[in-house]
Design a protein around this motif. Structure first.
Motif, PDB file in Angstrom:
ATOM      1  N   ILE A 149      92.788 -24.540   5.905  1.00  0.00           N
ATOM      2  CA  ILE A 149      91.828 -24.348   6.998  1.00  0.00           C
ATOM      3  C   ILE A 149      91.611 -25.647   7.763  1.00  0.00           C
ATOM      4  CG2 ILE A 149      89.444 -23.716   7.555  1.00  0.00           C
ATOM      5  CD1 ILE A 149      89.483 -22.109   4.877  1.00  0.00           C
ATOM      6  N   VAL A 150      91.411 -26.745   7.031  1.00  0.00           N
ATOM      7  CA  VAL A 150      91.099 -28.049   7.636  1.00  0.00           C
ATOM      8  C   VAL A 150      92.163 -29.043   7.211  1.00  0.00           C
ATOM      9  CG1 VAL A 150      89.423 -29.920   7.676  1.00  0.00           C
ATOM     10  CG2 VAL A 150      88.629 -27.560   7.581  1.00  0.00           C
TER      11      VAL A 150
ATOM     12  N   VAL B 261      91.178 -27.296  12.719  1.00  0.00           N
ATOM     13  CA  VAL B 261      90.502 -26.222  12.009  1.00  0.00           C
ATOM     14  C   VAL B 261      91.232 -24.939  12.374  1.00  0.00           C
ATOM     15  CG1 VAL B 261      88.356 -24.933  11.699  1.00  0.00           C
ATOM     16  CG2 VAL B 261      88.279 -27.405  12.055  1.00  0.00           C
ATOM     17  N   ASN B 262      91.894 -24.336  11.383  1.00  0.00           N
ATOM     18  CA  ASN B 262      92.667 -23.115  11.579  1.00  0.00           C
ATOM     19  C   ASN B 262      91.692 -21.937  11.623  1.00  0.00           C
ATOM     20  OD1 ASN B 262      94.130 -20.703  10.970  1.00  0.00           O
ATOM     21  ND2 ASN B 262      95.839 -21.968  10.279  1.00  0.00           N
ATOM     22  N   ILE B 263      91.430 -21.436  12.810  1.00  0.00           N
ATOM     23  CA  ILE B 263      90.417 -20.390  13.003  1.00  0.00           C
ATOM     24  C   ILE B 263      90.762 -19.096  12.259  1.00  0.00           C
ATOM     25  CG2 ILE B 263      89.201 -18.971  14.722  1.00  0.00           C
ATOM     26  CD1 ILE B 263      88.364 -21.949  14.644  1.00  0.00           C
TER      27      ILE B 263
ATOM     28  N   ILE C  35      88.241 -16.497   5.201  1.00  0.00           N
ATOM     29  CA  ILE C  35      87.285 -16.989   4.199  1.00  0.00           C
ATOM     30  C   ILE C  35      85.879 -16.488   4.514  1.00  0.00           C
ATOM     31  CG2 ILE C  35      86.193 -19.072   3.248  1.00  0.00           C
ATOM     32  CD1 ILE C  35      89.086 -18.583   2.324  1.00  0.00           C
ATOM     33  N   VAL C  36      85.490 -16.522   5.777  1.00  0.00           N
ATOM     34  CA  VAL C  36      84.147 -16.053   6.166  1.00  0.00           C
ATOM     35  C   VAL C  36      83.988 -14.574   5.824  1.00  0.00           C
ATOM     36  CG1 VAL C  36      82.658 -15.591   8.161  1.00  0.00           C
ATOM     37  CG2 VAL C  36      83.781 -17.809   7.922  1.00  0.00           C
TER      38      VAL C  36
ATOM     39  N   GLN D  85      92.472 -18.638   9.503  1.00  0.00           N
ATOM     40  CA  GLN D  85      92.251 -18.878   8.073  1.00  0.00           C
ATOM     41  C   GLN D  85      90.756 -18.985   7.762  1.00  0.00           C
ATOM     42  OE1 GLN D  85      94.269 -19.036   5.387  1.00  0.00           O
ATOM     43  NE2 GLN D  85      95.993 -18.424   6.642  1.00  0.00           N
ATOM     44  N   LEU D  86      90.018 -19.630   8.649  1.00  0.00           N
ATOM     45  CA  LEU D  86      88.577 -19.753   8.470  1.00  0.00           C
ATOM     46  C   LEU D  86      87.911 -18.380   8.480  1.00  0.00           C
ATOM     47  CD1 LEU D  86      86.021 -21.505   8.252  1.00  0.00           C
ATOM     48  CD2 LEU D  86      86.026 -21.641  10.756  1.00  0.00           C
TER      49      LEU D  86
ATOM     50  N   ALA E 188      91.430 -25.204   0.727  1.00  0.00           N
ATOM     51  CA  ALA E 188      90.660 -25.654   1.893  1.00  0.00           C
ATOM     52  C   ALA E 188      91.553 -26.335   2.921  1.00  0.00           C
ATOM     53  CB  ALA E 188      89.545 -26.597   1.456  1.00  0.00           C
TER      54      ALA E 188
ATOM     55  N   SER F 266      94.165 -21.611  17.003  1.00  0.00           N
ATOM     56  CA  SER F 266      94.457 -20.207  16.718  1.00  0.00           C
ATOM     57  C   SER F 266      95.759 -19.874  17.424  1.00  0.00           C
ATOM     58  CB  SER F 266      93.335 -19.303  17.215  1.00  0.00           C
ATOM     59  OG  SER F 266      93.625 -17.953  16.905  1.00  0.00           O
TER      60      SER F 266
END
Length: 166
Positions: free
Chosen positions: A90-91, A135-137, A143-144, A139-140, A87, A17
């Motif tokens: 994010i990953v 893992v790009n927090i 999506i969440v 961006q995640l 995706a 992050s």
């Protein structure tokens, strides 16, 4: 018989992050799945974020049966490529973000093939072809939040008394 070099697999999941980075070892995730006891950074993260360890463990134990050939074919369609492209924001490999699509495709297909036609988060990580997966927090979280709002919208319309409007 053959003298092949060892295959790369993710050993570390790096939560990113901005300038903030924390590394979770895949082995600690595996240990948590097996024992139910979160240790080290994983335990700290679960406490800090007020996550139920058993719920997280349940997610990590999720099994999705997938036919290998169909999975490979789907990922190689335009829709599959578009999903992988999104995706990969994010990953992706920590040191080669541009290789995110290839890494995801390999991890999904090999994760299914190496685990008797079943994909799990652990089989995905073990099949991801780089030592460190980012893992790009932020961006995640986008999506969440979108998934939560879509879920709320579906729930709203499912619960709404629409019968009286016909």
């Amino acid at each position: 018989m053959f003298d092949l070099p060892p295959v790369l697999a993710t050993e570390n999941v790096v939560l990113v992050s901005g300038a903030f980075r924390r590394t979770l070892k895949v082995s600690s995730l595996e240990n948590f799945v097996e024992t139910g006891v979160p240790k080290g950074l994983l335990g700290d993260l679960l406490r800090f974020t007020n996550q139920d360890p058993e719920a997280v463990r349940g997610l990590l134990k999720t099994q999705v049966p997938l036919p290998v050939t169909l999975t490979s074919r789907l990922l190689n369609t335009r829709i599959g490529e578009a999903i992988l492209e999104r995706a990969s924001a994010i990953v992706h490999p920590l040191k080669a973000p541009q290789a995110g699509v290839s890494g995801l495709k390999a991890a999904l297909v090999l994760g299914v093939a190496d685990n008797d036609g079943v994909l799990t988060p652990i089989s995905f990580l073990k099949a991801y072809p780089t030592e460190e997966m980012a893992v790009n927090i932020p961006q995640l979280m986008v999506i969440v939040e979108k998934a939560a709002s879509i879920s709320d919208l579906v729930q709203f319309f499912s619960d709404a008394p629409l019968d009286g409007l016909r």
